[in-house]
Motif scaffolding. Structure first.
Motif, PDB file in Angstrom:
ATOM      1  N   ALA A 151     -13.988  39.317  23.879  1.00 31.04           N
ATOM      2  CA  ALA A 151     -15.202  40.133  23.779  1.00 31.04           C
ATOM      3  C   ALA A 151     -14.975  41.442  23.050  1.00 31.04           C
ATOM      4  O   ALA A 151     -15.879  41.986  22.427  1.00 31.04           O
ATOM      5  N   THR A 152     -13.731  41.976  23.099  1.00 24.51           N
ATOM      6  CA  THR A 152     -13.474  43.299  22.524  1.00 24.51           C
ATOM      7  C   THR A 152     -12.551  43.262  21.317  1.00 24.51           C
ATOM      8  O   THR A 152     -12.548  44.213  20.532  1.00 24.51           O
ATOM      9  N   GLY A 153     -11.745  42.213  21.183  1.00 22.14           N
ATOM     10  CA  GLY A 153     -10.782  42.154  20.081  1.00 22.14           C
ATOM     11  C   GLY A 153      -9.676  43.188  20.178  1.00 22.14           C
ATOM     12  O   GLY A 153      -8.934  43.415  19.213  1.00 22.14           O
ATOM     13  N   GLU A 154      -9.502  43.796  21.373  1.00 20.73           N
ATOM     14  CA  GLU A 154      -8.582  44.927  21.481  1.00 20.73           C
ATOM     15  C   GLU A 154      -7.132  44.535  21.242  1.00 20.73           C
ATOM     16  O   GLU A 154      -6.377  45.284  20.604  1.00 20.73           O
ATOM     17  N   THR A 155      -6.718  43.365  21.721  1.00 26.06           N
ATOM     18  CA  THR A 155      -5.313  43.004  21.611  1.00 26.06           C
ATOM     19  C   THR A 155      -4.889  42.883  20.156  1.00 26.06           C
ATOM     20  O   THR A 155      -3.882  43.466  19.728  1.00 26.06           O
ATOM     21  N   PHE A 156      -5.636  42.113  19.374  1.00 26.90           N
ATOM     22  CA  PHE A 156      -5.318  42.008  17.951  1.00 26.90           C
ATOM     23  C   PHE A 156      -5.367  43.378  17.279  1.00 26.90           C
ATOM     24  O   PHE A 156      -4.523  43.712  16.435  1.00 26.90           O
ATOM     25  N   TRP A 157      -6.363  44.160  17.632  1.00 23.87           N
ATOM     26  CA  TRP A 157      -6.537  45.476  17.023  1.00 23.87           C
ATOM     27  C   TRP A 157      -5.336  46.375  17.293  1.00 23.87           C
ATOM     28  O   TRP A 157      -4.834  47.063  16.374  1.00 23.87           O
ATOM     29  N   ARG A 158      -4.842  46.391  18.526  1.00 26.97           N
ATOM     30  CA  ARG A 158      -3.716  47.268  18.860  1.00 26.97           C
ATOM     31  C   ARG A 158      -2.453  46.855  18.108  1.00 26.97           C
ATOM     32  O   ARG A 158      -1.680  47.718  17.661  1.00 26.97           O
ATOM     33  N   VAL A 159      -2.219  45.555  17.984  1.00 29.71           N
ATOM     34  CA  VAL A 159      -1.047  45.108  17.228  1.00 29.71           C
ATOM     35  C   VAL A 159      -1.201  45.489  15.753  1.00 29.71           C
ATOM     36  O   VAL A 159      -0.245  45.956  15.113  1.00 29.71           O
ATOM     37  N   HIS A 160      -2.394  45.308  15.217  1.00 25.31           N
ATOM     38  CA  HIS A 160      -2.672  45.705  13.835  1.00 25.31           C
ATOM     39  C   HIS A 160      -2.399  47.194  13.625  1.00 25.31           C
ATOM     40  O   HIS A 160      -1.735  47.606  12.656  1.00 25.31           O
ATOM     41  N   GLU A 161      -2.884  48.042  14.542  1.00 25.40           N
ATOM     42  CA  GLU A 161      -2.666  49.477  14.424  1.00 25.40           C
ATOM     43  C   GLU A 161      -1.192  49.827  14.572  1.00 25.40           C
ATOM     44  O   GLU A 161      -0.676  50.725  13.871  1.00 25.40           O
ATOM     45  N   TRP A 162      -0.478  49.137  15.463  1.00 24.56           N
ATOM     46  CA  TRP A 162       0.959  49.369  15.645  1.00 24.56           C
ATOM     47  C   TRP A 162       1.717  49.052  14.355  1.00 24.56           C
ATOM     48  O   TRP A 162       2.597  49.811  13.926  1.00 24.56           O
ATOM     49  N   LEU A 163       1.384  47.949  13.725  1.00 27.93           N
ATOM     50  CA  LEU A 163       2.030  47.584  12.466  1.00 27.93           C
ATOM     51  C   LEU A 163       1.727  48.612  11.366  1.00 27.93           C
ATOM     52  O   LEU A 163       2.612  48.991  10.589  1.00 27.93           O
ATOM     53  N   LYS A 164       0.482  49.089  11.331  1.00 31.68           N
ATOM     54  CA  LYS A 164       0.122  50.073  10.302  1.00 31.68           C
ATOM     55  C   LYS A 164       0.871  51.389  10.501  1.00 31.68           C
ATOM     56  O   LYS A 164       1.264  52.034   9.515  1.00 31.68           O
ATOM     57  N   THR A 165       1.088  51.793  11.768  1.00 27.96           N
ATOM     58  CA  THR A 165       1.839  53.034  11.998  1.00 27.96           C
ATOM     59  C   THR A 165       3.279  52.913  11.518  1.00 27.96           C
ATOM     60  O   THR A 165       3.929  53.937  11.248  1.00 27.96           O
ATOM     61  N   HIS A 166       3.772  51.678  11.397  1.00 26.53           N
ATOM     62  CA  HIS A 166       5.120  51.462  10.861  1.00 26.53           C
ATOM     63  C   HIS A 166       5.103  51.207   9.353  1.00 26.53           C
ATOM     64  O   HIS A 166       6.128  50.810   8.773  1.00 26.53           O
ATOM     65  N   GLY A 167       3.941  51.398   8.748  1.00 25.13           N
ATOM     66  CA  GLY A 167       3.874  51.319   7.303  1.00 25.13           C
ATOM     67  C   GLY A 167       3.626  49.939   6.732  1.00 25.13           C
ATOM     68  O   GLY A 167       3.764  49.740   5.511  1.00 25.13           O
ATOM     69  N   VAL A 168       3.247  48.971   7.563  1.00 19.69           N
ATOM     70  CA  VAL A 168       2.975  47.632   7.050  1.00 19.69           C
ATOM     71  C   VAL A 168       1.637  47.645   6.323  1.00 19.69           C
ATOM     72  O   VAL A 168       0.622  48.098   6.872  1.00 19.69           O
ATOM     73  N   ASP A 169       1.634  47.129   5.114  1.00 18.85           N
ATOM     74  CA  ASP A 169       0.421  47.073   4.305  1.00 18.85           C
ATOM     75  C   ASP A 169      -0.617  46.170   4.975  1.00 18.85           C
ATOM     76  O   ASP A 169      -0.289  45.093   5.467  1.00 18.85           O
ATOM     77  N   GLU A 170      -1.855  46.633   4.978  1.00 18.00           N
ATOM     78  CA  GLU A 170      -2.955  45.865   5.577  1.00 18.00           C
ATOM     79  C   GLU A 170      -2.990  44.438   5.049  1.00 18.00           C
ATOM     80  O   GLU A 170      -3.269  43.482   5.791  1.00 18.00           O
ATOM     81  N   ARG A 171      -2.689  44.264   3.776  1.00 16.54           N
ATOM     82  CA  ARG A 171      -2.775  42.938   3.158  1.00 16.54           C
ATOM     83  C   ARG A 171      -1.658  42.012   3.619  1.00 16.54           C
ATOM     84  O   ARG A 171      -1.719  40.802   3.366  1.00 16.54           O
ATOM     85  N   ARG A 172      -0.655  42.549   4.294  1.00 17.75           N
ATOM     86  CA  ARG A 172       0.464  41.728   4.763  1.00 17.75           C
ATOM     87  C   ARG A 172       0.278  41.297   6.210  1.00 17.75           C
ATOM     88  O   ARG A 172       1.131  40.577   6.750  1.00 17.75           O
ATOM     89  N   ILE A 173      -0.789  41.743   6.849  1.00 20.91           N
ATOM     90  CA  ILE A 173      -1.050  41.397   8.255  1.00 20.91           C
ATOM     91  C   ILE A 173      -2.015  40.218   8.286  1.00 20.91           C
ATOM     92  O   ILE A 173      -3.139  40.298   7.776  1.00 20.91           O
ATOM     93  N   VAL A 174      -1.581  39.118   8.879  1.00 23.69           N
ATOM     94  CA  VAL A 174      -2.361  37.883   8.893  1.00 23.69           C
ATOM     95  C   VAL A 174      -2.586  37.479  10.354  1.00 23.69           C
ATOM     96  O   VAL A 174      -1.634  37.378  11.126  1.00 23.69           O
ATOM     97  N   LEU A 175      -3.837  37.240  10.727  1.00 27.95           N
ATOM     98  CA  LEU A 175      -4.180  36.916  12.113  1.00 27.95           C
ATOM     99  C   LEU A 175      -4.288  35.408  12.302  1.00 27.95           C
ATOM    100  O   LEU A 175      -4.844  34.705  11.462  1.00 27.95           O
ATOM    101  N   PHE A 176      -3.769  34.945  13.424  1.00 30.16           N
ATOM    102  CA  PHE A 176      -3.949  33.554  13.865  1.00 30.16           C
ATOM    103  C   PHE A 176      -4.637  33.590  15.231  1.00 30.16           C
ATOM    104  O   PHE A 176      -4.003  33.450  16.272  1.00 30.16           O
TER     105      PHE A 176
END
Length: 559
Positions: free
Chosen positions: A206-231
C-alpha cells in the motif's frame, strides 16, 4: 485501525537444519528453498539485533541460497547433485546457536500464491534485454523476509553469486537501513564492475516504503538511479504512498513477474481434474448461488479455482501456502475432514490443497436465528475443540492492541474499554491453538448434505488477526456473530472445554468477545478503504455498522 499481524514462529536452529537435511534427502527442492530462506532470515535478523553470540558468514549463506535456487530451477529436469550441493553448502554453516530464532512468515508464500518460478522468468527477461554478460555482473539484493529465497532464485537464473540481503528497520514511515557490510563487501564491488543493483521483494504494497527506503539507501551511496532495478511481485497502485513515491515507482526500471496461467492447471492435471470456474479475487460471488451481496476483500483473497474429476465430482483447488505453511493447512484440512467437520481432501501440491466442493447456498445474517444453523455451529466448534494446539502460550498483545486502537478509532473515548482491556490482562497463561477465526454466517454452506463449515484451515494462521490464539476466540466469535449468550453460550462452553477448566474458559470467552468484534471491525475497515466500486463499498458499510454496533454492545455489557 489494526487488522494485520506480524506473523512469526520461534524455532531452534538445529531443528531447522535437520528439516533442511530431510528435504534434501527427499529431493524436495521447493521445501528446501523456502526453509533455507527462512533460516537465513532468522539468523541474519538475530545477528543484526545483536542476539547471536558467534560470527555469521554472509558469504556462506549466499552460497547456500544460490545452490538452493539452482536446485529449485532444476526441479523439473533434475540436474545431477543439485540438492546435494545445496546440502553441502548447508553443512558448511557451522552455527551452534541454542536460543530460539524467530522466522517471519513470508507473506507471499503464506497467502498470495507468490511463485518463485515467476521471479526466475522475470530475471530471464532482464537478462534478455541487457545481455547475459551484463546480467552476470548484477548485484541481487533481497529484502528480508521473503527476499531471501526470491533473490536466490533471481541470482541462480542470472548465473551470479553477487547476492546479499538486508532489512529496513523501524516503524512504518520511519524505516532506516543499516547494512554497511552489505555495501562494502557486495554492492560496491558489483557497481564498480558495471553491474546493476536488482532489488527483490514482494510488494510494493500500500505504501511502497520498503522498496523506496532501499532505493534511497543506494542513492546515498552514490548509485546511479538508472542502475537500480526493481523486482516487485506486482505493479501495485500504492494507495497510501506519497505522490512522489508513486511517480518514482512508475518510472523505475522494474521487472514484475507475470502470473503463470498454467500453474493451477498443472495442479489439476496432477490429480486428474479438469479446470472450471476461477473463483479468485471475489469472483466466487458471481458463481455461488446467493453470494452476490456478501462482503469480501477481493484483493486479499487467495487463489481458488473449481475443477471436476472424470466422475463429475467437483473439487476446489485453493492456495494454502508454500512450504511448511501449506503443509500445516493441509494437515488441518485432513483432520477436519476425518472428523466430519469439513470437506474431503484429495491432496496437495505446489502450495495448493484440493478440497471437495460443497454445493449449496451460503448462510446470511438472516439465518442466525435458525435452530438448524445454530446447531451446526455448535457441532462444528465442538468437533474442533482441543485440536490444533501449537505447544506455545497465548500472546494476547496483538488482539489487545487491536481492541484498544480500533475501539478508539471507531468509537472515540468509549465507556467500557478500560475494563475490557483489564479483562484480557487478567487472564491466566493459556495454551494457543490455530483457531478457525471466521465465524460469520456466510462461512457456512447449506446444501444437500446439511450445513457445512468451509474456508476453515488457514485464517487462524494467516496474516490477519488473531494468529495463534486462545481456544476461546472462536467461542467469542460465536457469541458476536450468532448471538450465543446466557445458558446457550454456557452450554457451548461446556461442550467445547476439551478437558480445560470450564470457569477459566468462560472467563476467556468473556474477555475476548470485544476483541473479536474489534478485529472484525478493523478487517472490514481495510476492505472498505480498498473497495473497488460503490456497490462493494455499500456492502462493506453495512458490515462496518454491524461490527461497530457489536463492539459498542460488547464493551457496554462486559462480554
Amino acid at each position: 485501525m489494526i487488522s494485520f499481524r506480524d506473523a512469526w514462529r520461534d524455532v531452534r536452529l538445529m531443528d531447522e537444519v535437520q528439516e533442511l537435511e530431510q528435504a534434501a534427502r527427499d529431493g524436495d527442492a521447493v521445501a528446501f528453498l523456502v526453509r533455507a530462506g527462512e533460516l537465513e532470515q532468522a539468523v541474519l535478523d538475530a545477528r543484526d539485533a545483536g542476539s547471536l553470540d558467534q560470527p555469521v558468514s554472509e558469504e556462506e549463506f549466499t552460497r547456500l541460497m544460490v545452490e538452493a535456487g539452482r536446485a529449485y530451477l532444476s526441479r523439473q529436469s533434475p540436474a545431477p547433485r543439485a540438492l546435494d550441493r545445496a546440502a553441502e553448502a548447508l553443512a558448511a554453516i557451522r552455527l551452534t546457536y541454542e536460543e530460539p530464532l524467530r522466522i517471519k512468515a513470508p507473506e507471499g508464500y503464506l497467502h498470495y500464491a507468490l511463485d518463485p518460478a515467476a521471479f526466475a522468468e522475470a530475471a530471464r527477461r532482464y537478462a534478455a534485454e541487457v545481455g547475459a554478460e551484463q546480467a552476470r555482473r548484477a548485484v541481487v539484493l533481497g529484502i528480508r523476509s521473503i527476499g531471501t529465497s526470491l533473490s536466490a532464485v533471481v541470482a541462480a537464473a542470472l548465473g551470479t553469486e553477487r547476492r546479499a540481503t538486508l532489512r529496513p528497520r523501524g516503524p512504518s514511515g520511519q524505516r532506516t537501513i543499516e547494512a554497511e557490510s552489505v555495501w562494502r563487501d557486495v554492492v560496491r564491488p558489483g557497481v564498480a564492475d558495471g553491474g546493476d543493483v536488482l532489488v527483490v521483494d514482494e510488494g510494493p504494497g500500500a505504501t511502497g516504503e520498503t522498496f523506496w527506503r532501499v532505493h534511497e539507501w543506494l542513492k546515498t551511496h552514490g548509485v546511479d538511479e538508472r542502475r537500480i532495478v526493481l523486482f516487485p511481485s506486482g505493479e501495485g497502485a500504492m494507495p497510501l504512498a506519497p505522490e512522489e513515491r508513486r511517480a518514482w515507482f512508475a518510472s523505475a526500471r522494474r521487472y514484475a513477474p507475470q502470473v503463470d496461467p498454467e500453474r493451477v492447471r498443472r495442479v489439476a492435471e496432477r490429480f486428474g481434474l479438469t479446470l472450471g470456474d476461477d473463483l479468485s479475487w471475489g469472483a466466487w460471488r458471481g458463481v455461488v448461488d446467493g453470494a452476490a451481496e456478501l462482503p469480501a476483500a477481493p484483493i486479499h483473497e487467495r487463489v481458488k479455482v473449481r475443477a471436476v474429476d472424470p466422475a463429475g465430482t467437483q473439487w476446489l483447488i485453493r492456495y494454502a501456502g508454500l512450504g511448511r505453511w501449506g503443509a500445516s493447512a493441509r494437515d488441518r484440512a485432513i483432520v477436519l475432514a476425518d472428523l466430519g467437520a469439513g470437506p474431503a481432501v484429495l491432496g496437495a501440491w505446489d502450495g495448493f490443497v484440493v478440497l471437495r466442493w460443497i454445493p449449496g447456498t451460503p448462510l446470511t445474517r438472516a439465518d442466525v436465528a435458525d435452530p438448524d444453523a445454530r446447531a451446526a455451529v455448535a457441532r462444528y466448534l465442538a468437533a474442533r475443540a482441543g485440536r490444533f494446539r501449537t505447544g506455545k502460550a497465548v500472546d494476547p498483545a496483538p488482539v489487545r492492541a487491536a481492541l484498544e486502537e480500533n475501539a478508539r478509532e471507531a468509537l472515540g473515548d468509549v465507556p467500557g474499554l478500560a475494563a475490557a482491556l483489564a479483562r484480557i490482562d487478567a487472564l491466566p497463561p493459556r495454551d494457543a491453538v490455530i483457531a478457525d477465526a471466521r465465524l460469520a454466517p456466510q462461512e457456512w454452506i447449506r446444501g444437500p448434505a446439511g450445513i457445512t463449515k468451509v474456508d476453515a484451515v488457514d485464517h487462524g494462521a494467516g496474516t490477519r488477526l488473531p494468529g495463534p490464539a486462545d481456544a476461546a476466540w472462536d467461542l467469542a466469535g460465536a457469541a458476536v456473530e450468532w448471538g450465543f449468550d446466557g445458558a446457550e453460550l454456557d452450554a457451548l462452553i461446556h461442550q467445547c472445554s476439551a478437558g480445560e477448566p470450564v470457569d477459566e474458559l468462560r472467563q476467556a470467552v468473556a474477555a475476548y468477545r470485544p476483541a473479536y468484534a474489534a478485529a472484525c471491525l478493523g478487517e472490514m475497515q481495510f476492505a472498505r478503504w480498498e473497495a473497488g466500486s460503490d456497490a462493494e463499498a455499500a456492502i462493506l458499510d453495512t458490515e462496518l455498522d454491524r461490527y461497530r454496533t457489536a463492539l459498542t454492545a460488547e464493551l457496554a455489557t462486559g462480554g
